[in-house]
Design an enzyme around this catalytic site. Structure first.
Site, PDB file in Angstrom:
ATOM      1  N   THR A  41       5.339   1.776  10.882  1.00  0.00           N
ATOM      2  CA  THR A  41       5.144   2.502   9.102  1.00  0.00           C
ATOM      3  C   THR A  41       5.564   3.737   9.026  1.00  0.00           C
ATOM      4  OG1 THR A  41       3.513   3.889  10.858  1.00  0.00           O
ATOM      5  CG2 THR A  41       2.600   2.160   9.877  1.00  0.00           C
ATOM      6  N   LEU A  42       6.338   3.440   7.815  1.00  0.00           N
ATOM      7  CA  LEU A  42       7.064   4.758   7.344  1.00  0.00           C
ATOM      8  C   LEU A  42       6.511   5.542   6.354  1.00  0.00           C
ATOM      9  CD1 LEU A  42       9.818   1.826   6.520  1.00  0.00           C
ATOM     10  CD2 LEU A  42       9.767   3.499   8.383  1.00  0.00           C
ATOM     11  N   GLY A  83       5.854   2.927   3.257  1.00  0.00           N
ATOM     12  CA  GLY A  83       4.898   1.736   2.972  1.00  0.00           C
ATOM     13  C   GLY A  83       5.521   1.223   4.494  1.00  0.00           C
ATOM     14  N   ASP A 134      -6.442  15.592   4.130  1.00  0.00           N
ATOM     15  CA  ASP A 134      -6.802  15.100   5.580  1.00  0.00           C
ATOM     16  C   ASP A 134      -6.081  13.387   6.099  1.00  0.00           C
ATOM     17  OD1 ASP A 134      -6.669  15.374   9.099  1.00  0.00           O
ATOM     18  OD2 ASP A 134      -8.521  16.144   7.889  1.00  0.00           O
ATOM     19  N   GLY A 186      -3.300   6.848  10.658  1.00  0.00           N
ATOM     20  CA  GLY A 186      -1.776   5.571  11.119  1.00  0.00           C
ATOM     21  C   GLY A 186      -3.805   4.576  11.841  1.00  0.00           C
ATOM     22  N   ASP A 187      -4.933   5.338  12.448  1.00  0.00           N
ATOM     23  CA  ASP A 187      -6.021   4.548  13.498  1.00  0.00           C
ATOM     24  C   ASP A 187      -5.797   3.483  11.786  1.00  0.00           C
ATOM     25  OD1 ASP A 187      -4.725   5.906  15.715  1.00  0.00           O
ATOM     26  OD2 ASP A 187      -6.550   7.710  15.222  1.00  0.00           O
TER      27      ASP A 187
HETATM   28  O1  RIB Z   1      -5.007   9.764  15.139  1.00  0.00           O
HETATM   29  C1  RIB Z   1      -6.337  11.234  15.048  1.00  0.00           C
HETATM   30  C2  RIB Z   1      -6.709  11.265  16.502  1.00  0.00           C
HETATM   31  O2  RIB Z   1      -5.318  11.767  17.748  1.00  0.00           O
HETATM   32  C3  RIB Z   1      -7.101  12.315  16.543  1.00  0.00           C
HETATM   33  O3  RIB Z   1      -8.457  11.976  16.014  1.00  0.00           O
HETATM   34  C4  RIB Z   1      -7.349  13.320  18.136  1.00  0.00           C
HETATM   35  O4  RIB Z   1      -8.912  12.888  18.752  1.00  0.00           O
HETATM   36  C5  RIB Z   1      -6.417  12.673  18.282  1.00  0.00           C
HETATM   37  O5  RIB Z   1      -6.715  12.170  19.737  1.00  0.00           O
END
Ligand code: RIB
Length: 294
Positions: free
Chosen positions: A211-212, A216, A237, A242-243
């Protein structure tokens, strides 16, 4: 194809700040929220919201019931979320007005993984199933070895980047999903343009999703590359962007979607997530993402 996400669960203490606190400075926050997070938990929620069947393996303390129930309420199988005699992991997160964050972690229960627990959690999984890992729990190296021995596709999101990563059996990783900073660290190349070359040279059998940010994302694997542009939004926020990307990408892969479609959904989902406050709470559903892509 089943997905096991073996990862962290954190209580997130989120402070809205006029700017990040500097050394020696005392600064009042403008708001405070206590919510659920952890890269592991966030990715499991994103996988489930993206339509995947996902099992989460991880550890909480007696104070971590809300973490387990949040996963369950979002459709994640929590049979391998266990309670141990340690406080749950937590994250202290500052968010500044442009939506950027800085985070420090206390590992707590996330650092209590044992070999017996790893073996138990991997038992129902077989060749071809996905095992997803981040870098917020202990004994990742052992999890990689045991999952790869079973023929699972091991996905590593090397986040947060830390010294332990280079001593892991990275040659056994099937997929890396990482940002430019993590990519530069693992590849040893400082120039963003070289990172993909470096990773491909070091791990020729792995597929890579890089990821960049505003540039993109790009996939490299099976002798080809696929680029996806970023969707522009006004961020409030960026926590868990990324998650969200990781969860949506691998849910699409598990469903058998082409890489192009997986990148498109992941990019849109993470763009939506940054327009909302919080970590796991900011992750959209697949319906919202598909509607926004119309
Ligand atoms: O990627 C975000 C997460 O990083 C947050 O929810 C925090 O808990 C850390 O683990």
């Amino acid at each position: 194809m089943k997905i096991l996400n073996f990862g962290s669960l954190n209580l997130d203490l989120v402070y809205q700040m006029p700017h990040f606190v500097r050394a020696g400075e005392t600064l009042s926050s403008t708001s405070f929220t206590r919510s659920v997070g952890g890269k592991g938990l966030n990715q499991s929620v994103a996988l489930a919201k993206a339509g995947a069947q996902v099992y989460h393996a991880g550890l909480v303390g007696e104070d971590g019931e809300m973490l387990r129930s949040f996963l369950q309420e979002n459709g994640v199988d929590v049979r391998f979320v266990r309670t141990v005699d340690a406080p749950s992991g937590h994250a202290v997160i500052q968010v500044e007005p442009a939506g950027n964050n800085c985070i420090f972690l206390y590992g707590g229960a996330n650092q209590c993984v044992t070999e017996a627990f790893i073996r138990e959690a991997l038992e129902p999984f077989e060749a071809g199933d996905f095992l997803i890992l981040q870098n917020e729990i202990n004994d990742i190296g052992r999890i990689i070895e045991l999952a790869a021995d079973r023929g699972m596709q091991v996905v590593l999101n090397p986040s947060p980047i830390a010294d332990n990563l280079k001593s892991l059996p990275l040659e056994r990783i099937s997929w890396f999903i990482l940002n430019e900073i993590e990519g530069a660290e693992l590849s040893g190349r400082s120039d963003a343009g070289d990172v993909l070359e470096g990773l491909t040279a070091l791990y020729p059998h792995a597929r890579i999703v890089l990821t960049l940010g505003s540039e993109g994302s790009v996939y490299a694997g099976e002798g080809r590359r696929v680029h996806q542009s970023a969707y522009r939004v006004k961020a409030v926020d960026t926590t868990a962007a990324g998650d969200t990307f990781t969860g949506f990408f691998f849910a699409a892969m598990a469903e058998g979607a082409p890489v192009e479609e997986a990148l498109r959904r992941a990019s849109k989902a993470s763009a939506i997530s940054v327009t909302r406050p919080g970590a796991a709470a900011s992750i959209p559903t697949l319906d919202e993402v598909l509607e926004a892509l119309k």
